[in-house]
Scaffold this motif. Structure first.
Motif, mmCIF file in Angstrom:
data_model
loop_
_atom_site.group_PDB
_atom_site.id
_atom_site.type_symbol
_atom_site.label_atom_id
_atom_site.label_comp_id
_atom_site.label_asym_id
_atom_site.label_seq_id
_atom_site.Cartn_x
_atom_site.Cartn_y
_atom_site.Cartn_z
ATOM 1 N N THR A 422 34.285 45.476 38.316
ATOM 2 C CA THR A 422 35.103 44.322 38.699
ATOM 3 C C THR A 422 35.848 43.800 37.486
ATOM 4 O OG1 THR A 422 33.377 42.699 38.264
ATOM 5 C CG2 THR A 422 33.508 43.580 40.510
ATOM 6 N N ASP A 424 38.506 40.246 36.519
ATOM 7 C CA ASP A 424 39.197 39.048 36.982
ATOM 8 C C ASP A 424 40.646 39.131 36.545
ATOM 9 O OD1 ASP A 424 37.032 37.935 38.231
ATOM 10 O OD2 ASP A 424 36.352 36.848 36.453
ATOM 11 N N GLU A 505 39.141 38.251 41.810
ATOM 12 C CA GLU A 505 38.161 39.216 41.309
ATOM 13 C C GLU A 505 38.434 40.533 42.020
ATOM 14 O OE1 GLU A 505 33.980 37.968 41.253
ATOM 15 O OE2 GLU A 505 33.472 40.029 41.814
ATOM 16 N N ARG A 530 36.768 38.874 45.568
ATOM 17 C CA ARG A 530 36.595 37.431 45.724
ATOM 18 C C ARG A 530 37.844 36.729 45.242
ATOM 19 N NH1 ARG A 530 31.831 34.542 42.804
ATOM 20 N NH2 ARG A 530 31.906 36.380 41.458
ATOM 21 N N ARG A 532 38.909 33.684 43.125
ATOM 22 C CA ARG A 532 38.264 32.765 42.190
ATOM 23 C C ARG A 532 39.082 31.483 42.085
ATOM 24 N NH1 ARG A 532 34.350 34.756 38.744
ATOM 25 N NH2 ARG A 532 34.201 32.527 38.334
ATOM 26 N N LYS A 535 38.364 29.516 38.909
ATOM 27 C CA LYS A 535 38.512 30.026 37.542
ATOM 28 C C LYS A 535 39.909 29.772 36.978
ATOM 29 C CE LYS A 535 37.085 33.841 34.691
ATOM 30 N NZ LYS A 535 36.095 34.914 34.618
#
Ligand code: ZN
Ligand code: ZN
Lengths: 558, 342
Positions: A422, A424, A505, A530, A532, A535
């Motif tokens: 993974t 980000d 993500e 996902r 985020r 974030k």
């Protein structure tokens, strides 16, 4: 021909799989033999024309049009076949009208192209183009230049054929390799008017058995004692088949998972397959590149895939190899009704006694409990995979009593893939989707940070268009609409900087070096794991994190 | 003495110094002659406007009654003296009320085509070729790859798709002035007798066509509650609505689009169109060439579109030809998407 051309045209634009199927089934139902059979051959890529080549087409159009107008038109349309189809001057008014003969059928066209000697081809092709309408010309030109990619795979066409009656698509696949266009017996069988065609193919394709994905939580319901475990290798699934034809000649073939004959691309495997040591057999296995006795990455295998011509240097540099995990037939005996354990014993014996070059046995992974399996999955090296661990993408769990069932039956076979990597990343561009999604911005280009001339900048690293729920899609769509900074046709550029930006993500299966991408890397199979929302964009990952993964197969920490 | 200039291209559009008027100006001018109601040709804010009654009506519908200070109706075929220059409006076959404008100072005759087509259209009177010295033509589809098929064949594609996919709504994108109503009329000619559903942005102009006596059968405006129920129905909407949030509520919609641009597959694909229908309100290549010959002009000017290709062709048959590259025309679609948003 014009009707077939209309079908191709419509199927190419249709977004939904079901819609494509219905269009093709409708065509097969309402088109007589042998035209529909030739159409099936054209869609499945079973036709080639030796003498009709793009150079002839350029010559024909140059003789008929003003070069300036042709150049302007080609520049505008951007596709040679389509430009010529549209630009082709209609025949003289005198020949139009009710005296004009009906347009040629697909069958007539194929026969003509087949029989015409090279020297006569320009005239023959010119007269065919005169007799067709614009869509017909387009389809004919696509057909002879080999560009007939209609957005419908061979598999889809066979599925449409199966739907004429109550056959399973896999039943068609089974008989397919032994048949030739125009497939009269096949259509008769599909429509329930005749028995299953007898295939005369000495080395037929066997529709493969596939596994369902499983999650850790599901394992509890299964008894470890019932199952055999093997590594899941990161190659491509193949079938190696050898038999003898009526004249006693040895026939060997290597098939892809979908039944495409890929023998020509793998002369090294074929040499082993056609050696005397290899008796009549059908082996199900994984095609890999093995160098110095060790399985190499999928990237190495990719050097050998999708190539029109065999490159001797590449063959030497990336030697192909088959890791066998099932034996479907041996010396004319169909083994698919035996249990997995029985087939496995036959396979072990086959490999041990015949010792075929470039083939080896997929090792059994011994285990007591699902906890063992979970541990091996996390760290294959610890379970005996050693240096080959990077080429492992998980484990296969096969029920010892499972008979070989084509398709994807639920229960007998499971695959448990290792966790994806993974990263980000920050959303940079969004594009409208297709079909049901055409009103949503559903294709996302995302980037990671790297050092630029004016400090940190985002560089695109990949594109993902799935992995999210419908509800998340709505949220993403809204975010894109609310944060658009620029539009280019169907694409929107969104706010993506150190203070504002949406972090996604992204899960993916690996990273390769790529010269085609600005970032220098290309991800395999990226999807949104996902969103985020929490974030800050400046805390997204840096390009270096991806670069560090090139060639890596282990799980990324953090 | 040199010929006085009868018409000359300016940044605001074609200008006639002797008559002190502009034709289809792209900015506000004291005196404007308007060929037809499409937003790229008919803009609000002029002093006086001379146009056909229907074009004036359409401008009032779109911009409000105060779209200009004074207006004057031009009847087809009737000469009108504007500051000593004779102007005559002739049918252009493009949309309801559309006209070519013939400008004559007694020595020279110039015809400004506006937008035009030659294919038969049940919703407006047909184009009439006018003999002239200079023909000023549009060139929207002036490449020989643009040969529009018979529009009845294209409508046939829509109806056979409806027969094959009766569980799917068929959203038909079409420009709201002209194309939408023509598609309705063509669908009726092909025997479709169920109600035709329309997006709100198409309603005003469609009502106007009906008031002008164009028979379109039963037309129903789509409400939010109707949308999920319109399986197997035809829904006319502005092109931009096909990909809009609005389209989501229809059952498994088929995205159809009626436009000459659909001739080029990459264009259709780019817009996510599933059922491209090649129906245009502009002349195709063959009709442009045929029309230019019919006017027997000795000189061709080309206003907008693929001007270089048409000028090149004209020079090969011995005409003096010049591309004007007028800016501001050819974005009917943009105008239509503005409406959809409004
Ligand atoms: Zn117009
Ligand atoms: Zn225009």
């Amino acid at each position: 021909m014009n009707r077939f051309a209309e079908l191709l045209d419509r199927v190419a634009f249709e977004h939904s799989r079901n819609g494509k199927l219905r269009l093709m089934a409708d065509f097969f139902r309402n088109t007589p033999d042998p035209d529909r059979g030739w159409a099936l051959a054209a869609i499945t890529g079973a036709l080639t024309f030796r003498h009709a080549k793009p150079a002839i087409i350029r010559q024909l159009i140059a003789e008929r049009t003003d070069p300036v107008l042709f150049a302007m038109s080609y520049d505008y349309v951007g596709d040679l076949s389509e430009t010529v189809a549209l630009l082709w001057p209609a025949p003289d008014a005198a020949s139009v009208g009710h005296n004009r003969p009906p347009a040629p059928t697909l069958t007539e066209i194929i026969e003509l192209l087949d029989e015409t000697p090279k020297a006569d081809m320009p005239v023959a092709l010119g007269s065919l183009l005169d007799q067709l309408d614009e869509t017909g010309r387009w389809a004919l030109l696509k057909l002879i230049t080999g560009g007939l990619r209609v957005g419908a795979s061979a598999r889809l066409a066979k599925t449409a054929l199966a739907s004429l009656g109550d056959l399973e698509p896999n039943a068609i696949e089974e008989v397919w390799p032994g048949l030739a266009p125009p497939y009269l017996d096949l259509f008769a069988w599909a429509e329930g008017r005749a028995p299953r065609p007898v295939t005369s193919d000495p080395a037929p394709f066997h529709a493969p058995m596939l596994a369902h994905a499983i999650e850790e939580a599901d394992l509890a319901a299964l008894d470890p004692k019932d199952f055999v475990a093997e590594w899941k290798w990161d190659g491509i699934r193949v079938q190696a088949v050898v038999g003898h034809d009526a004249e006693g000649q040895r026939v060997g073939r290597l098939y892809s998972r979908t039944g495409d004959d890929i023998s020509a691309a793998f002369p090294d495997v074929m040499e082993a397959l056609c050696a005397d040591a290899f008796g009549d057999a059908a082996i199900d296995g994984e095609l890999l590149v093995v160098r110095a006795g060790k399985v190499d990455s999928f990237g190495a295998l990719q050097q050998r895939l999708n190539r029109k011509k065999v490159d001797v240097k590449l063959v030497a540099e990336y030697p192909a190899h088959v890791r066998a995990y099932d034996l479907l037939s041996e010396a004319g005996e169909d083994l698919r009704t035996l249990t997995f354990s029985e087939r496995r014993a036959r396979l072990e014996n086959f490999i041990a006694t015949r010792r075929p070059a470039r083939f080896d046995l997929s090792a059994r992974v011994a285990f007591q409990s699902w906890d063992d399996i979970a541990r091996y999955r996390r760290d294959p090296a610890s379970a005996g995979a050693g240096e080959e661990a990077p080429a492992i993408e998980g484990l296969m769990l096969k029920h010892a009593d499972s008979i070989y069932t084509p398709g994807r039956p639920k229960g007998p076979w499971w695959k448990w893939k290792r966790d994806p990597f993974t990263v980000d990343a920050v959303l940079m561009y969004a594009q409208r989707g297709h079909g049901k999604r055409s009103s949503f911005y559903s294709d996302y280009t995302f980037g990671c940070w790297r050092e630029g001339a004016q400090g940190d900048e985002l560089v695109p690293v990949g594109k993902a268009y799935f992995g999210f729920t419908d509800a998340e899609l709505k949220q993403l769509d809204k975010w894109v609409r609310d944060h658009t900074t620029n539009r280019f046709g169907p694409v929107r550029e969104v706010e993506a900087n150190r203070t504002i930006g949406l972090v996604l993500e992204i899960a993916f299966e690996g990273v390769q070096r790529s010269t085609r991408h600005k970032s220098g890397v290309a991800m395999r199979f990226p999807r949104v794991a996902r969103i985020r929302w929490d974030k800050p964009s400046r805390e997204a990952d840096r390009l270096e994190a991806l670069e560090a993964l090139i060639g890596e197969r282990k799980q990324m920490s953090g | 003495m040199a010929d006085p200039i009868l018409l000359t291209p300016t940044p605001a559009g074609l200008y006639c110094p002797a008559g002190d008027f502009y034709i289809d100006p792209v900015r506000a001018t004291p005196r404007a002659l308007i060929t037809h109601g499409h937003a790229d040709h008919a803009r609000a804010g002029h002093g006086s406007v001379l146009a056909t009654r229907q074009t004036l009506d359409i401008m009032a519908l779109r911009y409000g009654e105060n779209f200009c200070e004074t207006r004057q109706i031009a009847k087809y075929g009737e000469g009108i003296n504007v500051n000593g220059v004779e102007v005559t409006f002739h049918p252009a076959g493009h949309v309801l009320g559309s006209a070519q404008i013939c400008v004559c100072d007694g020595k020279k005759r110039i015809v400004v085509s506006g937008d035009y087509k030659r294919e038969q259209d049940p919703t407006c009177p047909p184009f009439e070729p006018i003999r002239c010295d200079i023909f000023i033509s549009e060139a929207t589809f002036a490449l020989p790859v643009f040969r529009h098929p018979d529009s009845r064949r294209e409508v046939g594609k829509l109806l056979s798709s409806l027969a094959l996919f009766p569980e799917r709504a068929h959203l038909l994108g079409a420009y709201s002035l002209g194309k939408a109503q023509r598609m309705m009329a063509l669908v009726r000619e092909a025997g479709w007798d169920k109600p035709i559903w329309i997006h709100g942005a198409v309603e005003k102009i469609t009502d106007y066509y009906i008031r002008e006596g164009v028979d379109l059968g039963e037309i129903r405006k789509v409400t939010a509650a109707d949308r999920p129920k319109l399986a197997g129905e035809i829904v006319l909407c502005p092109p931009s609505a096909i990909q809009d949030l609005w389209s989501r509520k229809f059952p498994d919609p088929v995205a159809a689009f009626a436009s000459g641009w659909m001739r080029v597959r990459a264009r259709a694909r780019q817009r996510g169109v599933e059922l491209p229908l090649i129906v245009s309100d502009h002349a195709d290549w063959d009709d442009l060439c045929a029309t230019i010959r019919e006017t027997q002009c000795s000189e061709l000017w080309v206003t907008h579109g693929e001007a270089d290709a048409l000028a090149h062709w004209a020079s090969t048959i011995g005409l003096r030809a010049k591309p004007l590259h007028l800016v501001g025309y050819g974005d009917e679609e943009e105008a239509a998407s503005d409406e959809a948003a409004a």
